[in-house]
Design a protein around this motif. Structure first.
Motif, PDB file in Angstrom:
ATOM      1  N   ALA A  56       0.854  -1.183   0.000  1.00  0.00           N
ATOM      2  CA  ALA A  56       0.000   0.000   0.000  1.00  0.00           C
ATOM      3  C   ALA A  56       0.890   1.232   0.000  1.00  0.00           C
ATOM      4  O   ALA A  56       2.006   1.211   0.529  1.00  0.00           O
ATOM      5  CB  ALA A  56      -0.925   0.003   1.219  1.00  0.00           C
ATOM      6  N   THR A  57       0.394   2.287  -0.621  1.00  0.00           N
ATOM      7  CA  THR A  57       1.154   3.533  -0.642  1.00  0.00           C
ATOM      8  C   THR A  57       0.205   4.700  -0.884  1.00  0.00           C
ATOM      9  O   THR A  57      -0.925   4.506  -1.361  1.00  0.00           O
ATOM     10  CB  THR A  57       2.234   3.499  -1.749  1.00  0.00           C
ATOM     11  OG1 THR A  57       3.105   4.627  -1.616  1.00  0.00           O
ATOM     12  CG2 THR A  57       1.603   3.524  -3.134  1.00  0.00           C
ATOM     13  N   SER A  58       0.645   5.894  -0.534  1.00  0.00           N
ATOM     14  CA  SER A  58      -0.156   7.103  -0.734  1.00  0.00           C
ATOM     15  C   SER A  58       0.704   8.189  -1.358  1.00  0.00           C
ATOM     16  O   SER A  58       1.857   8.385  -0.946  1.00  0.00           O
ATOM     17  CB  SER A  58      -0.727   7.615   0.597  1.00  0.00           C
ATOM     18  OG  SER A  58      -1.667   6.700   1.129  1.00  0.00           O
ATOM     19  N   VAL A  59       0.145   8.879  -2.335  1.00  0.00           N
ATOM     20  CA  VAL A  59       0.783  10.041  -2.940  1.00  0.00           C
ATOM     21  C   VAL A  59      -0.313  11.080  -3.163  1.00  0.00           C
ATOM     22  O   VAL A  59      -1.268  10.833  -3.908  1.00  0.00           O
ATOM     23  CB  VAL A  59       1.469   9.710  -4.278  1.00  0.00           C
ATOM     24  CG1 VAL A  59       2.027  10.976  -4.918  1.00  0.00           C
ATOM     25  CG2 VAL A  59       2.577   8.683  -4.086  1.00  0.00           C
ATOM     26  N   GLY A  60      -0.189  12.221  -2.525  1.00  0.00           N
ATOM     27  CA  GLY A  60      -1.208  13.254  -2.650  1.00  0.00           C
ATOM     28  C   GLY A  60      -2.560  12.737  -2.196  1.00  0.00           C
ATOM     29  O   GLY A  60      -2.704  12.216  -1.090  1.00  0.00           O
ATOM     30  N   ASN A  61      -3.561  12.877  -3.061  1.00  0.00           N
ATOM     31  CA  ASN A  61      -4.912  12.428  -2.730  1.00  0.00           C
ATOM     32  C   ASN A  61      -5.157  10.958  -3.049  1.00  0.00           C
ATOM     33  O   ASN A  61      -6.224  10.432  -2.758  1.00  0.00           O
ATOM     34  CB  ASN A  61      -5.949  13.279  -3.479  1.00  0.00           C
ATOM     35  CG  ASN A  61      -5.975  14.719  -2.999  1.00  0.00           C
ATOM     36  OD1 ASN A  61      -5.866  14.982  -1.804  1.00  0.00           O
ATOM     37  ND2 ASN A  61      -6.121  15.652  -3.933  1.00  0.00           N
ATOM     38  N   ILE A  62      -4.176  10.299  -3.672  1.00  0.00           N
ATOM     39  CA  ILE A  62      -4.351   8.926  -4.104  1.00  0.00           C
ATOM     40  C   ILE A  62      -3.760   7.968  -3.076  1.00  0.00           C
ATOM     41  O   ILE A  62      -2.618   8.111  -2.634  1.00  0.00           O
ATOM     42  CB  ILE A  62      -3.688   8.683  -5.476  1.00  0.00           C
ATOM     43  CG1 ILE A  62      -4.410   9.493  -6.553  1.00  0.00           C
ATOM     44  CG2 ILE A  62      -3.697   7.211  -5.831  1.00  0.00           C
ATOM     45  CD1 ILE A  62      -5.858   9.091  -6.786  1.00  0.00           C
TER      46      ILE A  62
END
Length: 214
Positions: free
Chosen positions: A42-48
Motif C-alpha cells: 500500500a502507498t499514498s501520494v497526494g490524494n491517491i
C-alpha cells in the motif's frame, strides 16, 4: 527415584506427546499455512491511496496476468488512472472500464475503484512473460493529476482467495444488427401448392460481454 528425576521424566513424556500435534498443525490440505496471504503493498501520494496491490497470474503461472488493487481518491475532484507500467513485463498493461471500453479509468472524488474481480475495471497483461510468481515487481501507476505512484506488488497465482481476481478480459456487448420484419413482404398466392414467406429475419446475435482468458 529422586523428586528431580521424576520431574525430568514427566517433562520428557509431555514433550514426546506434544510433538506429533505440533507437526500436524503444519501439514495436510487444511493446513493453516495455506490460509496465509502473500504480503500486500500500500502507498499514498497526494490524494491517491493504493491498497491491497498484487499482480495475479493464471494458476499455473503462464498466460495473461492482471494488476489488482483498491484505489482511493481522497480529493474533491475526479482523477483518472491513465496507465500502468510493470517493470520486466513483456506486454503493456491494457486498462478497460467496467463497461468494456478500453482507456483511462476514472476514480471519483472521495471515492474508490477496485481493479479486477467481477464487474470491475481491469488492468490486463496479455502475457505473464517477465512476471515471476513470488517476485515483488516494480510497478508505476500514472494518474491525470497526481502523476506517478510507484509500488512493488507481489506476483501470485489466481488460487484460493485470489481466484476471483484472476486475469479476465472485459469486452463491450454488441446489440443485434438485424430485426425481424414486421410482416411478410409477399401475400399468399391463390394458386395451390404455393405460399408466401416473410423476407425479414434476424441477422445478428448478441455477443458475449466478458470472456475469461484462461
Amino acid at each position: 527415584m529422586s523428586r528431580s528425576l521424576r520431574r525430568g521424566a514427566v517433562a520428557a513424556v509431555l514433550a514426546l506427546s506434544i510433538a506429533p500435534l505440533a507437526a500436524a498443525c503444519g501439514a495436510g490440505s487444511d493446513s493453516q499455512t495455506l490460509q496465509v496471504k502473500p504480503d500486500s503493498v500500500a502507498t499514498s501520494v497526494g490524494n491517491i491511496n493504493v491498497q491491497n496491490a498484487y499482480i495475479i497470474t493464471e494458476p499455473n503461472g503462464t498466460g495473461p496476468a492482471t494488476v489488482t488493487a483498491r484505489i482511493f481518491n481522497n480529493g474533491t475532484n475526479p482523477e483518472q488512472l491513465t496507465g500502468i507500467t510493470v517493470e520486466g513485463a513483456a506486454q503493456q498493461v491494457k486498462l478497460t472500464g467496467s463497461d468494456g471500453k478500453t482507456g483511462p479509468i476514472t476514480i471519483p472524488a472521495n471515492g474508490s475503484v477496485t481493479l479486477g474481480g467481477s464487474g470491475n475495471p481491469t488492468a490486463l497483461l496479455a502475457s505473464s512473460q517477465g512476471v515471476v510468481p513470488g517476485n515483488f515487481q516494480s510497478t508505476v501507476l500514472n494518474f491525470s493529476s497526481t502523476g506517478q505512484v510507484s509500488l512493488a506488488p507481489q506476483v501470485t497465482p489466481a488460487t484460493h482467495f485470489f481466484q476471483p481476481f484472476g486475469p479476465v478480459e472485459v469486452t463491450p456487448s454488441t446489440p443485434a444488427s438485424g430485426q425481424p420484419s414486421a410482416r411478410p413482404s409477399g401475400s399468399a398466392s391463390a394458386k395451390p401448392g404455393t405460399s408466401a414467406t416473410p423476407s425479414g429475419a434476424a441477422s445478428g446475435a448478441p455477443s458475449v460481454s466478458a470472456s475469461a482468458t484462461r
